[in-house]
Design a protein around this motif. Structure first.
Motif, mmCIF file in Angstrom:
data_model
loop_
_atom_site.group_PDB
_atom_site.id
_atom_site.type_symbol
_atom_site.label_atom_id
_atom_site.label_comp_id
_atom_site.label_asym_id
_atom_site.label_seq_id
_atom_site.Cartn_x
_atom_site.Cartn_y
_atom_site.Cartn_z
ATOM 1 N N SER A 1 5.391 2.560 3.416
ATOM 2 C CA SER A 1 5.690 3.164 4.615
ATOM 3 C C SER A 1 6.864 1.549 4.664
ATOM 4 C CB SER A 1 5.162 2.240 5.977
ATOM 5 O OG SER A 1 4.358 0.838 6.007
ATOM 6 N N SER A 2 7.254 0.888 4.429
ATOM 7 C CA SER A 2 8.902 0.633 4.334
ATOM 8 C C SER A 2 9.751 0.701 3.184
ATOM 9 C CB SER A 2 8.212 -1.121 5.221
ATOM 10 O OG SER A 2 7.586 -1.901 3.485
ATOM 11 N N GLY A 3 9.362 1.878 2.827
ATOM 12 C CA GLY A 3 9.991 2.127 1.135
ATOM 13 C C GLY A 3 9.385 2.248 0.335
ATOM 14 N N GLU B 1 0.859 -0.803 0.032
ATOM 15 C CA GLU B 1 -0.141 0.071 0.306
ATOM 16 C C GLU B 1 0.785 1.526 0.011
ATOM 17 O OE1 GLU B 1 -2.480 -0.229 3.422
ATOM 18 O OE2 GLU B 1 -3.832 -1.815 2.245
ATOM 19 N N GLY B 2 0.243 2.653 -0.435
ATOM 20 C CA GLY B 2 1.202 3.509 -0.465
ATOM 21 C C GLY B 2 0.787 4.262 -1.564
ATOM 22 N N PRO B 3 1.631 5.182 -1.908
ATOM 23 C CA PRO B 3 1.006 6.488 -3.208
ATOM 24 C C PRO B 3 2.309 5.580 -4.757
ATOM 25 C CG PRO B 3 1.758 7.215 -1.413
ATOM 26 C CD PRO B 3 1.530 6.435 -0.763
ATOM 27 N N GLU B 4 1.266 5.866 -5.360
ATOM 28 C CA GLU B 4 2.524 5.614 -6.856
ATOM 29 C C GLU B 4 2.845 7.004 -7.205
ATOM 30 O OE1 GLU B 4 0.476 2.527 -9.178
ATOM 31 O OE2 GLU B 4 -0.990 1.771 -8.002
ATOM 32 N N VAL B 5 4.086 6.546 -7.868
ATOM 33 C CA VAL B 5 5.046 7.335 -8.931
ATOM 34 C C VAL B 5 5.659 6.470 -10.033
ATOM 35 C CG1 VAL B 5 6.266 7.663 -7.676
ATOM 36 C CG2 VAL B 5 5.901 8.996 -8.931
#
Ligand code: AMP
Ligand code: GLY
Length: 437
Positions: A290-292, A203-207
């Motif tokens: 959250s872990s990079g 999970e997390g924002p994508e770029v």
């Protein structure tokens, strides 16, 4: 002396051929057409907007017609070929063109596996310590279901091969993962579904980040953000991409430098270790967890529509840089400069996209020219009466620049309202991450 001579040879770039028919290829043609010393840009097969740009001409053959394209390149004395889409790259068009003596920007069949086989690219990531989600691969439905049973958690299910953006299912439940596995092996993806990848959900924002590579060295472009879902609020089915913006402020210059060292350089080195001289774009889709940061996917070409947002940011040296990459001598290229503005791209799609796009609708457009605005055509053609009509799912990309994303998006959206065709639809919230809406 030798360096000067090499640099001079780069200025001999006169005739370019771009393979592809989308918005990506239209925007590359536009960016290259700004270079004074280039004489002709052929786009093969191109679209209804190709000839809107100076020096740009459609050439009939489609990318499947490899022999004819190669003959045309020789007849037209093409100095540089740029292959836009992944399918001809995965089929080895760049390899065949190089064998015929052409200078090509785009990886050969070997390097294109970075995108064409998720199993292959995951293995490359693991071998080279490139951070990515944990995964398992399986060659049969039973094997995949057994892995799922053992793991006992919903997993992301991916068809191994190229599936036009439809091969990935992000599952909420184990039941969904089971169904997705059965879907992959049902035959609906053809040989792309011979193997399945089961992946830990992250999970997390994508770029997305991009490197232009010459086989040994690379140059990094500004990061971009895509919007894959059809509907506002990131809802609805996945599409090729409904809009994009660049440079994505989610990562700053220092982050980009770190990601270059963490992901892009090790990828190019990993390819080299496999004796692959990778010439072309390495596109890394990242998730900032959250872990990079972790790589979700690699593509072996520019993203569409990220490319449309990026092209207006490229300095005039862009053509020479691509040519230098294709010749394997990036060290002789001029330094690529970037326009520091914000660039916004919104895609106008046809009725029924992505499932069953309607075609042949007349497009009405009444747009005043503005140096900060570009209309890139994708699914368009010209009918027998000279009208521009729709010819595919993603019809046009409206791209604008400004000193802020608000200004860039306002300019793009105010011009989208001057375009109409039956069933036209677009997302009104592209760039919500960077705009006041
Ligand atoms: P892809 O076709 O590989 O670009 O994947 C499509 C989308 O699926 C990505 O943009 C992500 O939003 C999502 N996705 C892919 N892999 C994962 C994963 N391991 N965990 C969560 N989401 C994922
Ligand atoms: N916009 C995503 C892609 O080109 O694959």
């Amino acid at each position: 002396m030798k360096m000067n001579q090499k640099a001079e040879e780069l200025s001999e770039l006169k005739n370019i051929l771009i393979v592809g028919s989308g918005g990506r290829e239209n925007s590359i043609a536009w960016a290259l057409s700004k270079n004074q010393s280039i004489e002709k840009i052929y786009v093969c097969p191109g679209n209804g907007g190709t000839s809107n740009f100076k020096k740009c001409i459609c050439l009939k053959p489609k990318s499947e017609d490899e022999k004819t394209i190669i003959n045309e390149c020789q007849r037209l004395q093409i100095n540089l070929v740029i292959i836009g889409p992944e399918v001809p790259l995965a089929k080895g068009l760049a390899s065949k063109m190089r064998e015929a003596g052409l200078t090509v920007f785009g990886p050969g069949k070997d390097g294109a596996q970075l995108e064409a086989s998720k199993d292959w690219s995951k293995a490359l990531m693991i071998e080279n310590n490139i951070p990515t989600a944990k995964y398992w691969s399986a060659g049969s439905e039973d094997e995949a279901l057994e892995i799922l049973r053992r793991f006992n958690q919903p997993l992301v299910i991916k068809a191994d091969g190229l599936a036009a953006g439809k091969g990935v299912t992000v599952c909420e439940t184990i039941q969904q993962s089971m169904e997705a596995i059965k879907g992959v092996f049902s035959g609906k993806f053809g040989s792309a579904g011979n193997k399945v990848i089961l992946e830990e959900k992250i999970e997390g924002p994508e770029v997305s980040i991009f490197a232009l590579c010459d086989g040994e060295k690379l140059i990094v472009l500004p990061p971009a953000q895509d919007h894959k879902r059809l509907l506002e609020g990131d809802k609805g089915p996945n599409t090729g991409g409904m809009g994009a913006y660049a440079p994505a402020p989610l990562i700053n210059d220092k982050d980009l430098q770190d990601l270059t060292e963490l992901v892009l350089i090790p990828t190019l080195k990993g390819l080299k270790k496999k004796k692959i001289k990778y010439i072309g774009v390495i596109y890394a889709g990242l998730m900032l967890t959250s872990s990079g940061p972790k790589v979700i996917e690699f593509n072996c070409r520019f993203g569409d529509p990220e490319c449309q947002a990026l092209m207006p940011l490229m300095g005039e040296e862009f053509a020479s840089v691509l040519f230098a990459c294709a010749r394997g001598e990036l060290e002789n290229a001029p330094k690529l400069s970037f326009n520091s503005q914000c660039s916004a791209c919104v895609v106008a799609a046809s009725k029924g996209y992505p499932e069953s796009p309607q075609k042949a609708d007349k497009i009405n457009m009444n747009i005043e020219s503005n140096p900060l605005l570009q209309i890139f055509h994708a699914g368009t053609t010209i009918d027998e009466f000279g009208n521009i009509i729709t010819n595919g799912g993603r019809v046009l990309s409206v791209v604008a620049q400004g000193e802020s994303f608000d200004k860039a998006f306002n300019l793009a959206y105010s011009n989208l309202n001057k375009i109409s065709f039956d069933g036209m639809h677009f997302r009104k919230d592209i760039g919500y991450q960077v705009r006041d809406i």
